[in-house]
Each structure stands twice: as C-alpha cells, then as structure tokens.
Motif scaffolding. Structure first.
Motif, PDB file in Angstrom:
ATOM      1  N   ASP A   1       0.864  -1.181   0.000  1.00  0.00           N
ATOM      2  CA  ASP A   1       0.000   0.000   0.000  1.00  0.00           C
ATOM      3  C   ASP A   1       0.902   1.232   0.000  1.00  0.00           C
ATOM      4  O   ASP A   1       1.129   1.870   1.026  1.00  0.00           O
ATOM      5  N   GLN A   2       1.424   1.569  -1.170  1.00  0.00           N
ATOM      6  CA  GLN A   2       2.445   2.602  -1.274  1.00  0.00           C
ATOM      7  C   GLN A   2       1.927   3.991  -0.883  1.00  0.00           C
ATOM      8  O   GLN A   2       2.684   4.830  -0.394  1.00  0.00           O
ATOM      9  N   GLY A   3       0.654   4.239  -1.062  1.00  0.00           N
ATOM     10  CA  GLY A   3       0.127   5.575  -0.796  1.00  0.00           C
ATOM     11  C   GLY A   3      -0.494   5.742   0.575  1.00  0.00           C
ATOM     12  O   GLY A   3      -1.213   6.717   0.809  1.00  0.00           O
ATOM     13  N   ARG A   4      -0.190   4.859   1.499  1.00  0.00           N
ATOM     14  CA  ARG A   4      -0.819   4.920   2.813  1.00  0.00           C
ATOM     15  C   ARG A   4      -0.418   6.174   3.600  1.00  0.00           C
ATOM     16  O   ARG A   4      -1.233   6.765   4.297  1.00  0.00           O
ATOM     17  N   TYR A   5       0.850   6.585   3.507  1.00  0.00           N
ATOM     18  CA  TYR A   5       1.332   7.717   4.289  1.00  0.00           C
ATOM     19  C   TYR A   5       1.451   8.990   3.461  1.00  0.00           C
ATOM     20  O   TYR A   5       1.241  10.086   3.977  1.00  0.00           O
ATOM     21  N   LYS A   6       1.839   8.842   2.203  1.00  0.00           N
ATOM     22  CA  LYS A   6       1.961   9.996   1.317  1.00  0.00           C
ATOM     23  C   LYS A   6       1.381   9.628  -0.037  1.00  0.00           C
ATOM     24  O   LYS A   6       1.375   8.444  -0.412  1.00  0.00           O
ATOM     25  N   ILE A   7       0.929  10.625  -0.784  1.00  0.00           N
ATOM     26  CA  ILE A   7       0.269  10.314  -2.056  1.00  0.00           C
ATOM     27  C   ILE A   7       1.248  10.087  -3.192  1.00  0.00           C
ATOM     28  O   ILE A   7       0.899   9.562  -4.239  1.00  0.00           O
ATOM     29  N   GLY A   8       2.521  10.484  -3.006  1.00  0.00           N
ATOM     30  CA  GLY A   8       3.488  10.319  -4.071  1.00  0.00           C
ATOM     31  C   GLY A   8       4.825  10.909  -3.708  1.00  0.00           C
ATOM     32  O   GLY A   8       5.097  11.224  -2.557  1.00  0.00           O
TER      33      GLY A   8
END
Length: 274
Positions: A266-273
């Motif tokens: 879940d790459q976008g859990r903390y930051k959107i990009g």
C-alpha cells in the motif's frame, strides 16, 4: 515485507543482509523496523529495514536499466524520498550498521557483540575505536580495511576523490552521464546544476511525468522511462500503472518479481506520491 525474500535471493544478497531484511537477525536498536514498514518508496529502492523516526529506509538502490552499479542507500521519506549512498558492498553495509549501533550505545554492549558475531564481523574493536573518535560520521569508516577501496560517497567531504557512479557535485556532466541519473538520488545543488545544463534530460524539466513516461515507452526507450519513473513528480497511484507497463515491455523475470513485490504494498498509505 517478507514477500521480498525471494527477490533478495534472486538479486544475490548475502545471507546476513537477507537475515537483517527479514528480521531473522535482529538489529539491537529496538526502534528499527524489520522488515521495513511501507511508508511508500520509489521503484529503484529495494527496502531492507526502516527507522520510524523521520521515516528513513535502508536498502538497495538498483537501476534495472542503464549501466549503473547497485549500491546501498538511506532513503529519506520526508526529504522528498531522496537517497544517499552509504555503502558499496555488503561488508561495508554491515560495518556501517555496527558503527551506528556502537555510537548509539556509546559502548560495545553484549547485544552488539553478539550481533557482530552473528554477522561474521570480526573487526569490531577497530570499529569501536573509530566510533570513539568520529562517532557515527561516515568519514571515520575510511580507516577500516573494507573501505580502503570503493568507499561510498557518504565518506567523502571532497567527492572528487570518490570512485563510484552515484551522482555527486564533482561528477563530469555529459549527455550520457546525466541520462543515467534521476532526481531522487540528487541533492538540490546537483539537481539545479543539471537543470541549467544544455543537455539536461527531459525528466528534470517541468513535464508531466506520466506523459513523459508514456512518450519514452511509445518509443521503446525503457531506460529513459525508468529514470523518469524515479524522479519527483509522481502519484503512487500512477506508479503502479507505469511499473506494470514497463514490466510488460521488459522480459526479465527478476524485474517482474520486483514489480510484483512493489505493487503488493500500500504505497500511498502515508503519502500520495514523491
């Protein structure tokens, strides 16, 4: 991140590094996250462990296209996901890590001694001497035999004496050398210097990254697509799609393994990009 374990083996990491990355060998510093927690990260990073204070990864920086040599880095989530080279060999990485542990503890504790023995590091007394003199400053590591040759960029205050290929302020800027870089491995000074160069690669300019990536993919310029993908200006939601397209054009089962592992998080859990 245990789903990375097969990838670790396939890219030739040592058993000690794999043990650290999977948590089978515990780092004495109790705050270290093994395996690494997913704070999101660029595809060029293969994460091993993370530090929740500041969200910092330690891992392998690997360009799957171009002719760059993989190296070990710290990747700083809160500094726009920028990476810094900290070692160029597994032996260097282990000593870098032990030096930090000794500096934090201000001694060779029984836990650190046992840790070093498990990793097969026998020069811990010399590392301790360096820690007492230099603390955890990387330049002190130049006094260790494993750093006499091919020392990492972080050890040098004057990068003109550095022999590796991680981008730095003293590197010779040519069209070819700049095309083998991405913004996530540069500091602001180097990036501005490249931006001002007449042969500046397109991914350093203000193009929309998804469109530039598609432009390179349509022309089967996979290396340039890859370096675009590892430069600032991406939403993680778009990186998933870009990686899948790149994998479909590149017949390398180990690369496919990396893409699968990256996309499983879940790459976008903390930051959107980045």
């Amino acid at each position: 991140m245990n789903n990375y374990q097969m990838l670790y083996s396939e890219i030739g990491l040592t058993s000690e590094i794999i043990g650290l990355a999977t948590g089978a060998i515990e780092i004495p510093n109790c705050s270290t996250e093994q395996p690494a927690r997913c704070y999101g990260y660029p595809p060029a990073l293969i994460p091993f462990w993370s530090d929740p204070d500041g969200m910092i990864y330690t891992g392998l920086w690997k360009h799957w296209f171009g002719d760059r040599t993989p190296c070990f880095v710290k990747n700083y989530v809160n500094v726009f996901y920028r990476s810094k080279e900290i070692s160029r060999s597994p032996e260097q990485l282990l000593r870098y890590l032990i030096n930090i542990e000794i500096s934090l503890a201000e001694e060779i504790s029984p836990e650190i001694l046992s840790f070093a023995q498990t990793l097969g590091v026998r020069d811990i007394a010399l590392i301790d001497e360096i820690s007492q003199t230099h603390g955890d400053a990387p330049r002190g590591l130049l006094n260790l035999p494993d750093f006499f040759q091919n020392a990492p960029l972080s050890c040098f205050s004057d990068p003109s004496t550095y022999s590796g290929d991680f981008p730095h302020i003293a590197m010779k800027l040519t069209s070819d050398s700049m095309r083998n870089t991405c913004s996530l491995e540069l500091n602001e000074t180097i990036e501005n210097t490249i931006r001002a160069h007449e042969d500046c690669p397109m991914w350093y300019n203000n193009y929309k990254k998804t469109e530039l990536f598609s432009f390179f993919m349509d022309q089967e310029r996979l290396a340039e697509a890859w370096f675009t993908l590892n430069s600032n200006g991406w939403l993680f939601a778009d990186v998933y799609k870009a990686l899948e397209r790149l994998a479909s054009a590149h017949d390398d089962p180990i690369f496919h393994m990396m893409v699968s592992a990256w996309c499983s998080k879940d790459q976008g859990r903390y930051k959107i990009g980045y």
